[in-house]
Design a protein around this motif. Structure first.
Motif, PDB file in Angstrom:
ATOM      1  N   ALA A  40       1.140  -0.790  -0.157  1.00 61.31           N
ATOM      2  CA  ALA A  40       0.402  -0.011   0.117  1.00 61.31           C
ATOM      3  C   ALA A  40       1.027   1.276   0.204  1.00 61.31           C
ATOM      4  O   ALA A  40       0.783   2.407   0.035  1.00 61.31           O
ATOM      5  CB  ALA A  40      -1.290  -0.252   1.556  1.00 61.31           C
ATOM      6  N   ASP A  41       2.727   0.449   0.775  1.00 66.02           N
ATOM      7  CA  ASP A  41       2.851   2.093   0.582  1.00 66.02           C
ATOM      8  C   ASP A  41       3.554   2.936  -0.601  1.00 66.02           C
ATOM      9  O   ASP A  41       4.332   4.151  -0.633  1.00 66.02           O
ATOM     10  CB  ASP A  41       3.703   2.744   2.041  1.00 66.02           C
ATOM     11  CG  ASP A  41       4.746   1.271   2.225  1.00 66.02           C
ATOM     12  OD1 ASP A  41       5.350   0.659   1.013  1.00 66.02           O
ATOM     13  OD2 ASP A  41       4.972   1.032   2.792  1.00 66.02           O
ATOM     14  N   GLY A  42       4.106   1.774  -1.505  1.00 64.31           N
ATOM     15  CA  GLY A  42       4.036   2.098  -2.896  1.00 64.31           C
ATOM     16  C   GLY A  42       5.766   1.482  -2.874  1.00 64.31           C
ATOM     17  O   GLY A  42       6.276   0.994  -3.964  1.00 64.31           O
ATOM     18  N   ASP A  43       6.161   1.271  -1.934  1.00 63.33           N
ATOM     19  CA  ASP A  43       7.898   0.662  -1.948  1.00 63.33           C
ATOM     20  C   ASP A  43       8.198  -0.842  -1.661  1.00 63.33           C
ATOM     21  O   ASP A  43       9.827  -0.903  -2.275  1.00 63.33           O
ATOM     22  CB  ASP A  43       8.388   1.080  -0.187  1.00 63.33           C
ATOM     23  CG  ASP A  43       8.240   2.553   0.407  1.00 63.33           C
ATOM     24  OD1 ASP A  43       8.117   3.255  -0.830  1.00 63.33           O
ATOM     25  OD2 ASP A  43       8.165   3.344   0.865  1.00 63.33           O
ATOM     26  N   HIS A  44       7.854  -1.416  -1.637  1.00 62.94           N
ATOM     27  CA  HIS A  44       7.812  -3.288  -1.149  1.00 62.94           C
ATOM     28  C   HIS A  44       6.531  -4.131  -2.356  1.00 62.94           C
ATOM     29  O   HIS A  44       5.245  -3.497  -2.507  1.00 62.94           O
ATOM     30  CB  HIS A  44       7.520  -4.081   0.024  1.00 62.94           C
ATOM     31  CG  HIS A  44       8.265  -3.132   1.824  1.00 62.94           C
ATOM     32  ND1 HIS A  44       9.743  -2.645   1.462  1.00 62.94           N
ATOM     33  CD2 HIS A  44       7.609  -1.681   2.197  1.00 62.94           C
ATOM     34  CE1 HIS A  44       9.896  -1.367   1.951  1.00 62.94           C
ATOM     35  NE2 HIS A  44       8.820  -1.885   2.543  1.00 62.94           N
ATOM     36  N   GLY A  45       7.630  -4.827  -2.796  1.00 65.85           N
ATOM     37  CA  GLY A  45       6.796  -6.020  -3.231  1.00 65.85           C
ATOM     38  C   GLY A  45       7.262  -7.002  -3.359  1.00 65.85           C
ATOM     39  O   GLY A  45       8.193  -8.067  -3.212  1.00 65.85           O
ATOM     40  N   THR A  46       6.086  -8.428  -4.168  1.00 60.48           N
ATOM     41  CA  THR A  46       6.574  -9.157  -4.027  1.00 60.48           C
ATOM     42  C   THR A  46       6.300 -10.194  -5.281  1.00 60.48           C
ATOM     43  O   THR A  46       5.180  -9.692  -6.047  1.00 60.48           O
ATOM     44  CB  THR A  46       5.865 -10.301  -2.886  1.00 60.48           C
ATOM     45  OG1 THR A  46       5.891 -10.012  -1.673  1.00 60.48           O
ATOM     46  CG2 THR A  46       6.035 -12.036  -3.189  1.00 60.48           C
ATOM     47  N   LEU A  47       7.373 -10.890  -6.226  1.00 57.67           N
ATOM     48  CA  LEU A  47       6.347 -11.430  -7.783  1.00 57.67           C
ATOM     49  C   LEU A  47       6.091 -12.866  -7.452  1.00 57.67           C
ATOM     50  O   LEU A  47       7.071 -13.467  -6.785  1.00 57.67           O
ATOM     51  CB  LEU A  47       7.991 -11.431  -8.460  1.00 57.67           C
ATOM     52  CG  LEU A  47       7.823 -11.884  -9.806  1.00 57.67           C
ATOM     53  CD1 LEU A  47       6.995 -11.371 -10.785  1.00 57.67           C
ATOM     54  CD2 LEU A  47       9.183 -12.145 -10.590  1.00 57.67           C
ATOM     55  N   VAL A  48       5.289 -13.127  -8.337  1.00 52.22           N
ATOM     56  CA  VAL A  48       5.134 -14.700  -8.017  1.00 52.22           C
ATOM     57  C   VAL A  48       4.894 -14.723  -8.977  1.00 52.22           C
ATOM     58  O   VAL A  48       4.031 -14.531 -10.575  1.00 52.22           O
ATOM     59  CB  VAL A  48       3.593 -15.125  -7.165  1.00 52.22           C
ATOM     60  CG1 VAL A  48       3.442 -16.176  -7.353  1.00 52.22           C
ATOM     61  CG2 VAL A  48       3.836 -14.385  -5.666  1.00 52.22           C
ATOM     62  N   VAL A  49       4.949 -16.063  -9.631  1.00 50.48           N
ATOM     63  CA  VAL A  49       5.187 -15.935 -11.405  1.00 50.48           C
ATOM     64  C   VAL A  49       4.708 -17.877 -11.207  1.00 50.48           C
ATOM     65  O   VAL A  49       5.082 -18.628 -10.271  1.00 50.48           O
ATOM     66  CB  VAL A  49       6.916 -15.934 -11.870  1.00 50.48           C
ATOM     67  CG1 VAL A  49       7.163 -14.693 -12.085  1.00 50.48           C
ATOM     68  CG2 VAL A  49       7.760 -16.913 -11.939  1.00 50.48           C
ATOM     69  N   ASP A  50       4.233 -18.216 -12.540  1.00 48.97           N
ATOM     70  CA  ASP A  50       4.160 -19.868 -12.887  1.00 48.97           C
ATOM     71  C   ASP A  50       3.707 -19.655 -14.304  1.00 48.97           C
ATOM     72  O   ASP A  50       4.134 -18.951 -15.341  1.00 48.97           O
ATOM     73  CB  ASP A  50       2.417 -19.540 -12.492  1.00 48.97           C
ATOM     74  CG  ASP A  50       2.070 -21.118 -12.086  1.00 48.97           C
ATOM     75  OD1 ASP A  50       2.368 -22.000 -12.144  1.00 48.97           O
ATOM     76  OD2 ASP A  50       0.499 -21.526 -12.415  1.00 48.97           O
ATOM     77  N   LYS A  51       4.093 -21.105 -14.199  1.00 45.86           N
ATOM     78  CA  LYS A  51       4.175 -22.054 -15.866  1.00 45.86           C
ATOM     79  C   LYS A  51       6.229 -21.248 -16.494  1.00 45.86           C
ATOM     80  O   LYS A  51       5.940 -21.037 -17.830  1.00 45.86           O
ATOM     81  CB  LYS A  51       3.334 -21.566 -16.537  1.00 45.86           C
ATOM     82  CG  LYS A  51       2.152 -22.504 -16.342  1.00 45.86           C
ATOM     83  CD  LYS A  51       0.775 -21.957 -16.692  1.00 45.86           C
ATOM     84  CE  LYS A  51      -0.324 -22.572 -16.439  1.00 45.86           C
ATOM     85  NZ  LYS A  51      -1.238 -21.243 -16.786  1.00 45.86           N
ATOM     86  N   LEU A  52       6.865 -21.190 -16.366  1.00 45.13           N
ATOM     87  CA  LEU A  52       7.537 -20.545 -16.662  1.00 45.13           C
ATOM     88  C   LEU A  52       9.249 -21.584 -16.065  1.00 45.13           C
ATOM     89  O   LEU A  52       8.718 -22.324 -15.519  1.00 45.13           O
ATOM     90  CB  LEU A  52       8.524 -19.484 -15.119  1.00 45.13           C
ATOM     91  CG  LEU A  52       8.809 -17.717 -15.924  1.00 45.13           C
ATOM     92  CD1 LEU A  52       9.553 -17.366 -14.537  1.00 45.13           C
ATOM     93  CD2 LEU A  52       8.869 -17.456 -17.419  1.00 45.13           C
TER      94      LEU A  52
END
Length: 124
Positions: A40-52
Protein backbone atom coordinates in the motif's frame (compact mmCIF):
# COMPACT_ATOMS: atom_id res chain seq x y z
CA UNK A 1 -23.23 17.65 -7.75
CA UNK A 2 -23.56 17.36 -3.99
CA UNK A 3 -23.56 13.56 -4.23
CA UNK A 4 -20.44 13.63 -6.44
CA UNK A 5 -18.70 15.81 -3.84
CA UNK A 6 -19.60 13.40 -1.05
CA UNK A 7 -18.38 10.36 -3.02
CA UNK A 8 -15.12 12.14 -3.87
CA UNK A 9 -14.59 13.04 -0.21
CA UNK A 10 -15.19 9.43 0.89
CA UNK A 11 -12.80 8.11 -1.77
CA UNK A 12 -10.07 10.58 -0.85
CA UNK A 13 -10.30 9.49 2.80
CA UNK A 14 -9.70 5.82 1.92
CA UNK A 15 -6.31 4.45 2.94
CA UNK A 16 -3.95 3.55 0.09
CA UNK A 17 -4.41 0.04 -1.25
CA UNK A 18 -2.08 -2.56 -2.66
CA UNK A 19 -1.47 -2.48 -6.40
CA UNK A 20 -1.15 -5.43 -8.73
CA UNK A 21 0.93 -5.59 -11.89
CA UNK A 22 -0.06 -8.40 -14.23
CA UNK A 23 2.83 -9.88 -16.19
CA UNK A 24 2.31 -11.81 -19.42
CA UNK A 25 4.51 -14.34 -21.13
CA UNK A 26 6.43 -13.45 -24.26
CA UNK A 27 7.02 -15.55 -27.35
CA UNK A 28 9.90 -17.22 -25.45
CA UNK A 29 7.45 -18.41 -22.72
CA UNK A 30 3.89 -17.91 -24.04
CA UNK A 31 2.07 -19.78 -21.26
CA UNK A 32 3.98 -18.05 -18.44
CA UNK A 33 2.25 -15.52 -16.26
CA UNK A 34 3.01 -13.55 -13.16
CA UNK A 35 1.94 -10.79 -10.85
CA UNK A 36 3.77 -8.24 -8.76
CA UNK A 37 1.92 -7.30 -5.59
CA UNK A 38 3.00 -3.82 -4.47
CA UNK A 39 2.45 -2.78 -0.86
CA UNK A 40 0.00 0.00 0.00
CA UNK A 41 2.89 2.41 0.64
CA UNK A 42 4.33 1.59 -2.81
CA UNK A 43 7.76 0.72 -1.44
CA UNK A 44 7.78 -3.09 -1.26
CA UNK A 45 6.54 -5.95 -3.37
CA UNK A 46 6.46 -9.63 -4.16
CA UNK A 47 6.69 -11.24 -7.58
CA UNK A 48 4.85 -14.54 -8.09
CA UNK A 49 5.29 -16.44 -11.37
CA UNK A 50 3.79 -19.60 -12.83
CA UNK A 51 4.49 -21.77 -15.86
CA UNK A 52 8.00 -20.46 -16.51
CA UNK A 53 10.23 -23.16 -17.97
CA UNK A 54 12.76 -24.58 -15.48
CA UNK A 55 16.24 -23.41 -16.45
CA UNK A 56 19.51 -25.22 -17.01
CA UNK A 57 22.12 -25.31 -14.26
CA UNK A 58 23.96 -22.00 -14.10
CA UNK A 59 20.92 -19.90 -15.08
CA UNK A 60 18.32 -17.91 -13.14
CA UNK A 61 15.50 -15.52 -13.91
CA UNK A 62 16.05 -11.83 -13.21
CA UNK A 63 13.42 -9.15 -12.63
CA UNK A 64 14.05 -5.74 -14.18
CA UNK A 65 12.45 -2.51 -12.94
CA UNK A 66 12.19 -0.18 -15.94
CA UNK A 67 11.93 3.62 -15.91
CA UNK A 68 12.60 5.75 -19.00
CA UNK A 69 14.57 2.93 -20.65
CA UNK A 70 16.81 2.51 -17.59
CA UNK A 71 16.73 -0.93 -15.95
CA UNK A 72 17.32 -1.57 -12.27
CA UNK A 73 17.84 -5.04 -10.83
CA UNK A 74 14.78 -6.25 -8.92
CA UNK A 75 16.38 -9.55 -7.90
CA UNK A 76 17.05 -13.05 -9.18
CA UNK A 77 15.01 -16.19 -8.65
CA UNK A 78 14.51 -19.77 -9.76
CA UNK A 79 11.36 -21.80 -10.34
CA UNK A 80 10.37 -25.33 -9.36
CA UNK A 81 9.68 -28.17 -11.79
CA UNK A 82 6.14 -26.80 -12.35
CA UNK A 83 7.47 -23.36 -13.26
CA UNK A 84 6.31 -21.73 -10.02
CA UNK A 85 8.45 -19.25 -8.11
CA UNK A 86 8.38 -16.10 -6.03
CA UNK A 87 10.68 -13.23 -5.14
CA UNK A 88 10.61 -10.46 -2.56
CA UNK A 89 11.35 -7.42 -4.72
CA UNK A 90 14.04 -5.04 -3.57
CA UNK A 91 14.34 -1.71 -5.35
CA UNK A 92 16.53 1.37 -5.18
CA UNK A 93 13.39 3.57 -5.17
CA UNK A 94 9.65 2.95 -4.57
CA UNK A 95 8.20 0.27 -6.84
CA UNK A 96 5.34 2.53 -7.87
CA UNK A 97 7.87 4.82 -9.56
CA UNK A 98 8.65 2.14 -12.18
CA UNK A 99 6.08 2.07 -14.99
CA UNK A 100 7.33 -1.21 -16.51
CA UNK A 101 8.72 -4.56 -15.40
CA UNK A 102 10.37 -7.43 -17.24
CA UNK A 103 11.90 -10.84 -16.53
CA UNK A 104 14.83 -12.28 -18.49
CA UNK A 105 16.96 -15.42 -18.38
CA UNK A 106 20.38 -14.59 -16.96
CA UNK A 107 23.50 -16.34 -15.65
CA UNK A 108 23.17 -17.58 -12.07
CA UNK A 109 23.44 -14.64 -9.68
CA UNK A 110 22.16 -12.17 -12.29
CA UNK A 111 23.67 -9.61 -14.63
CA UNK A 112 24.26 -5.86 -14.41
CA UNK A 113 21.94 -5.48 -17.41
CA UNK A 114 19.63 -7.77 -19.39
CA UNK A 115 21.53 -10.26 -21.57
CA UNK A 116 19.05 -13.10 -22.08
CA UNK A 117 15.63 -13.64 -23.56
CA UNK A 118 12.70 -11.73 -22.08
CA UNK A 119 10.08 -14.19 -20.79
CA UNK A 120 7.62 -11.92 -18.92
CA UNK A 121 6.60 -8.30 -19.15
CA UNK A 122 4.04 -5.94 -17.65
CA UNK A 123 3.43 -2.44 -16.38
CA UNK A 124 1.43 -0.19 -14.08
Amino acid sequence: LLLWGQVHQIQSNQPPQMQFVRMSGTQAAPTAEGVIVISADGDHGTLVVDKLPPLQAGQQYQLWLIDNGQRANGGVFSVDSDGYGSLWVSAPKPLVSYPSFGVTIEPQGGSPGPTGQKVLGGGL
